[in-house]
Design a protein around this motif. Structure first.
Motif, mmCIF file in Angstrom:
data_model
loop_
_atom_site.group_PDB
_atom_site.id
_atom_site.type_symbol
_atom_site.label_atom_id
_atom_site.label_comp_id
_atom_site.label_asym_id
_atom_site.label_seq_id
_atom_site.Cartn_x
_atom_site.Cartn_y
_atom_site.Cartn_z
ATOM 1 N N LEU A 128 27.508 92.514 118.810
ATOM 2 C CA LEU A 128 27.876 93.782 119.433
ATOM 3 C C LEU A 128 28.209 94.757 118.316
ATOM 4 O O LEU A 128 28.857 94.386 117.341
ATOM 5 C CB LEU A 128 29.140 93.634 120.293
ATOM 6 N N TYR A 129 27.769 95.993 118.477
ATOM 7 C CA TYR A 129 28.238 97.061 117.604
ATOM 8 C C TYR A 129 29.530 97.546 118.229
ATOM 9 O O TYR A 129 29.562 97.865 119.421
ATOM 10 C CB TYR A 129 27.196 98.180 117.540
ATOM 11 N N CYS A 130 30.628 97.594 117.460
ATOM 12 C CA CYS A 130 31.925 97.910 118.053
ATOM 13 C C CYS A 130 32.818 98.669 117.072
ATOM 14 O O CYS A 130 33.007 98.230 115.938
ATOM 15 C CB CYS A 130 32.603 96.610 118.465
ATOM 16 N N GLN A 131 33.356 99.801 117.543
ATOM 17 C CA GLN A 131 34.367 100.541 116.795
ATOM 18 C C GLN A 131 35.487 100.892 117.746
ATOM 19 O O GLN A 131 35.200 101.444 118.812
ATOM 20 C CB GLN A 131 33.780 101.839 116.224
ATOM 21 N N PRO A 132 36.732 100.580 117.441
ATOM 22 C CA PRO A 132 37.215 99.869 116.268
ATOM 23 C C PRO A 132 37.023 98.362 116.427
ATOM 24 O O PRO A 132 36.484 97.889 117.441
ATOM 25 C CB PRO A 132 38.708 100.214 116.257
ATOM 26 N N GLN A 133 37.501 97.617 115.437
ATOM 27 C CA GLN A 133 37.446 96.161 115.513
ATOM 28 C C GLN A 133 38.204 95.689 116.752
ATOM 29 O O GLN A 133 39.302 96.180 117.035
ATOM 30 C CB GLN A 133 38.084 95.544 114.269
ATOM 31 N N PRO A 134 37.630 94.770 117.514
ATOM 32 C CA PRO A 134 38.335 94.264 118.701
ATOM 33 C C PRO A 134 39.642 93.572 118.321
ATOM 34 O O PRO A 134 39.753 92.943 117.267
ATOM 35 C CB PRO A 134 37.354 93.255 119.305
ATOM 36 N N SER A 135 40.619 93.692 119.199
ATOM 37 C CA SER A 135 41.870 92.962 119.007
ATOM 38 C C SER A 135 41.752 91.546 119.562
ATOM 39 O O SER A 135 42.420 90.623 119.081
ATOM 40 C CB SER A 135 43.030 93.695 119.676
ATOM 41 N N ARG A 136 40.864 91.383 120.545
ATOM 42 C CA ARG A 136 40.710 90.073 121.184
ATOM 43 C C ARG A 136 39.401 90.049 121.952
ATOM 44 O O ARG A 136 38.972 91.066 122.494
ATOM 45 C CB ARG A 136 41.886 89.851 122.126
ATOM 46 N N ILE A 137 38.786 88.855 122.009
ATOM 47 C CA ILE A 137 37.594 88.633 122.831
ATOM 48 C C ILE A 137 37.832 87.377 123.654
ATOM 49 O O ILE A 137 38.269 86.349 123.133
ATOM 50 C CB ILE A 137 36.318 88.504 121.981
#
Length: 170
Positions: A128-137
């Motif tokens: 996944l392209y994601c901004q900002p970095q995830p805190s949790r998945i």
């Protein structure tokens, strides 16, 4: 070709000659996927495993050798509600070991301005392209370890089930 909210483009150098055919050059653009929605896209090149963020008409130049090819997944950026400066963005690229990586995405979208949900069919490495970095998945109600490359904004997770509900919290 279209998937659920994304597209796929193929570039091929199908010419063959016994003495070798010269490489060919060309360009692809997200706008080459007819009727794809969005203004910005995460574009994934399957063979080079490279991701670029492109606007609808931005070109990606390439050179292909004799009988060479490249496949591109064109994933629209999904922006969460909120102001441009503070809202999160995600573009699900899909299962990168599959030629049609985006074809594994069955459903996607924001549940809240900080929680994005997608349903993925198949197992393997999902990007996944994601901004900002995830805190949790969370995958299928279980917190999941994931990788994140700050320079490229790519989230990588290994899905082990055939049917996966993935929730990304930013």
């Amino acid at each position: 070709n279209h998937n659920v909210g994304s597209g796929i483009l193929g570039a091929f150098h199908a010419m063959w000659h016994v003495d070798g055919a010269a490489p060919i050059t060309g360009e692809i653009r997200p706008a080459d996927v007819e009727d794809i929605a969005g203004d910005r896209f995460a574009v994934f090149a399957h063979h080079s495993q490279e991701v670029r963020l492109l606007a609808r008409h931005d070109p990606w130049s390439l050179t292909l050798p004799q009988l060479g090819f490249e496949l591109f997944t064109i994933a629209p950026i999904d922006q969460a509600a909120g102001t441009q400066a503070t809202s999160s963005i995600i573009a699900p690229i899909g299962l990168i070991d599959y030629f049609n990586s985006g074809g594994a995405i069955l459903d996607k979208g924001w549940l809240t301005e900080r929680c994005y949900r997608l349903r993925v069919r198949g197992d393997g490495y999902c990007w996944l392209y994601c901004q900002p970095q995830p805190s949790r998945i969370v995958v299928n109600d279980t917190p999941m370890h994931f990788g994140y490359v700050q320079e490229t904004h790519i989230v990588s997770l290994h899905l082990k089930d055939v049917d996966n509900i993935v929730q990304v919290e930013t």
